[in-house]
Design a protein around this motif. Structure first.
Motif, PDB file in Angstrom:
ATOM      1  N   PRO A  81     -13.553 -12.893  24.869  1.00  0.00           N
ATOM      2  CA  PRO A  81     -12.504 -12.056  24.271  1.00  0.00           C
ATOM      3  C   PRO A  81     -12.180 -10.795  25.056  1.00  0.00           C
ATOM      4  CG  PRO A  81     -14.551 -11.694  23.113  1.00  0.00           C
ATOM      5  CD  PRO A  81     -14.820 -12.782  24.123  1.00  0.00           C
ATOM      6  N   TRP A 111      -7.765 -14.074  19.544  1.00  0.00           N
ATOM      7  CA  TRP A 111      -8.486 -15.281  19.925  1.00  0.00           C
ATOM      8  C   TRP A 111      -7.547 -16.329  20.504  1.00  0.00           C
ATOM      9  CZ3 TRP A 111     -13.371 -15.172  20.832  1.00  0.00           C
ATOM     10  CH2 TRP A 111     -14.169 -14.223  20.190  1.00  0.00           C
ATOM     11  N   ARG A 112      -6.299 -16.346  20.049  1.00  0.00           N
ATOM     12  CA  ARG A 112      -5.320 -17.274  20.635  1.00  0.00           C
ATOM     13  C   ARG A 112      -5.020 -16.866  22.073  1.00  0.00           C
ATOM     14  NH1 ARG A 112      -1.445 -20.988  18.859  1.00  0.00           N
ATOM     15  NH2 ARG A 112       0.482 -21.033  20.087  1.00  0.00           N
ATOM     16  N   ALA A 144      -7.117 -15.212  24.023  1.00  0.00           N
ATOM     17  CA  ALA A 144      -8.317 -15.532  24.792  1.00  0.00           C
ATOM     18  C   ALA A 144      -8.383 -17.017  25.122  1.00  0.00           C
ATOM     19  CB  ALA A 144      -9.565 -15.113  24.008  1.00  0.00           C
ATOM     20  N   ALA A 145      -7.992 -17.855  24.167  1.00  0.00           N
ATOM     21  CA  ALA A 145      -7.976 -19.303  24.415  1.00  0.00           C
ATOM     22  C   ALA A 145      -6.991 -19.658  25.525  1.00  0.00           C
ATOM     23  CB  ALA A 145      -7.619 -20.050  23.129  1.00  0.00           C
TER      24      ALA A 145
END
Length: 422
Positions: free
Chosen positions: A67, A207-208, A210-211
């Motif tokens: 992250p 988090w999206r 980071a993905a």
């Protein structure tokens, strides 16, 4: 804000970034020697304790690495850099204070290493994404050559300074050099103009975002190969350096000051490797320069010659290969990444590259306990060289020069599922 090719050193923002890196690198390499020597000589720790301390230094890349890019994209970049420096200065200052009060313990050293490592993760992601934001793509290799050469000087001088200070004042006091270096770095960075983010946070959340960085790193064949090669190298390198200290101090009975001076002298190799990186790239192509530099890591096995000169030679070869590798690999990874993905690419790559280090340090401690330091050091030398197979069997091997913006996919093509607006 960008810089023309003729004005790299005259550009105020790049110069302050460079100065901050120069002073903090010097202090960091004092700590690289002084912190484990504090555990060894002050607290009487063994190979397991030193391995735990080394693992704690880089464990944050596993805990925070994924992250970190999305976090940095949500905060003012300059504030992240300054806050990380201040936090590291305060944490390291607690060690000599606790030692003076008779309260120092291995648990405190591990906690300091862990928390300072968390600050370093955020600092590194912000810093390595800031350089391409300041320097145009055509000058990235030149900028990284200068930065790596400066780090080589810090790697060379830092252990020597540590050796002298450890011998004269004790290992805990030597850490005050790193405290001062982080304060100086924070002051240099506080004077920079606002550092623009490479992208604004996506609408899908942290988090999206980071993905998206994970998908980019593992879908792009060049970035993926460079990341995996570096990660495998660090898996062996971390344990190698930690167990070399145990081998030199415990088995060869070398004084701590001598070990620091040997590491300092050998790191001249890093400076030479960084200096010839451009020539190697011009002669071999950037991909082959990276691959052959990784192969050269096998020369680290020279440390097994039971003489201080053997240790110096093995470390010098290892450092030369690292300098040659880092200038070209970091520049190629940055050039192959769209600007909007830089922070997240850096975070994901460093999750793999630096996250391998606590695993490697732990592996080094276990294998040294089972088979002895000489056997482990030989195995680690072979393991570092074997990492070159990753780039040899990828498009990196065929890459002659750094890609330009015209060669890269647009951010939407690189990761269409993630919004990456400014």
């Amino acid at each position: 804000m960008t810089v023309t090719p003729a004005a790299l050193w005259r550009h105020a923002t790049f110069r302050r970034l460079w100065l901050s890196d120069a002073v903090s690198t010097l202090g960091t390499h004092v700590t690289t020697v002084a912190l484990p020597l504090t555990a060894l000589t002050v607290l009487g720790a063994g190979s397991t304790g030193v391995a735990a301390l080394t693992a704690a230094t880089t464990l944050p890349y596993l805990l925070l690495g994924i992250p970190a890019g999305a976090i940095v994209d949500r905060l003012p970049r300059r504030a992240v850099l300054v806050a990380a420096d201040v936090a590291r200065a305060l944490l390291l200052a607690s060690v000599p204070l606790a030692w003076a009060a008779g309260l120092l313990s291995l648990a405190q050293l591990v906690a300091v290493a862990l928390l300072a490592g968390c600050a370093t993760v955020l600092f590194d992601v912000a810093y390595f994404a800031a350089v391409p934001a300041v320097v145009p793509a055509g000058r990235l290799a030149d900028a990284n050559t200068r930065l790596e050469a400066t780090r080589a000087v810090g790697q060379t001088a830092g252990p020597g300074v540590a050796g002298v200070l450890v011998g004269a004042l004790g290992a805990p006091v030597a850490l005050l050099v790193d405290v001062a270096s982080f304060v100086a770095s924070a002051l240099f960075l506080a004077g920079t103009p606002r550092l623009a983010r490479s992208s604004a946070p996506g609408a899908g959340g942290m988090w999206r975002d980071a993905a998206g960085g994970i998908r980019f790193v593992f879908r792009d064949p060049v970035v993926r190969a460079l990341t995996l090669c570096s990660g495998l190298t660090n898996l062996w390198q971390a344990g190698f350096l930690a167990m070399l200290l145990v081998y030199a101090v415990r088995e060869l009975r070398l004084p701590a000051a001598t070990v620091g001076l040997l590491i300092a002298g050998a790191n001249v190799g890093y400076l030479l490797g960084a200096a010839v990186a451009g020539q190697a790239r011009a002669r071999l192509g950037v991909g082959r320069a990276v691959t052959w530099a990784a192969v050269l890591q096998a020369g680290a096995a020279l440390v097994l010659v039971p003489h201080p000169l053997g240790i110096a030679a093995g470390l010098a070869v290892n450092a030369f290969a690292s300098g040659l590798y880092n200038v070209n690999a970091v520049s190629l990874r940055q050039a192959a990444t769209p600007p909007a993905m830089l922070s997240r690419m850096t975070a994901t790559s460093r999750f793999v590259i630096w996250g391998a280090m606590p695993l490697g340090a732990s592996l080094g401690g276990v294998l040294t306990a089972l088979a002895g330091a000489p056997t482990y050091l030989a195995l680690a030398s072979v393991g570092m060289a074997a990492a070159a197979l990753v780039t040899r069997c990828s498009p990196v091997w065929r890459t002659r020069d750094f890609p330009t913006s015209a060669d890269r996919p647009a951010p939407a093509e690189a990761d269409a599922a993630v919004p990456v607006g400014r």
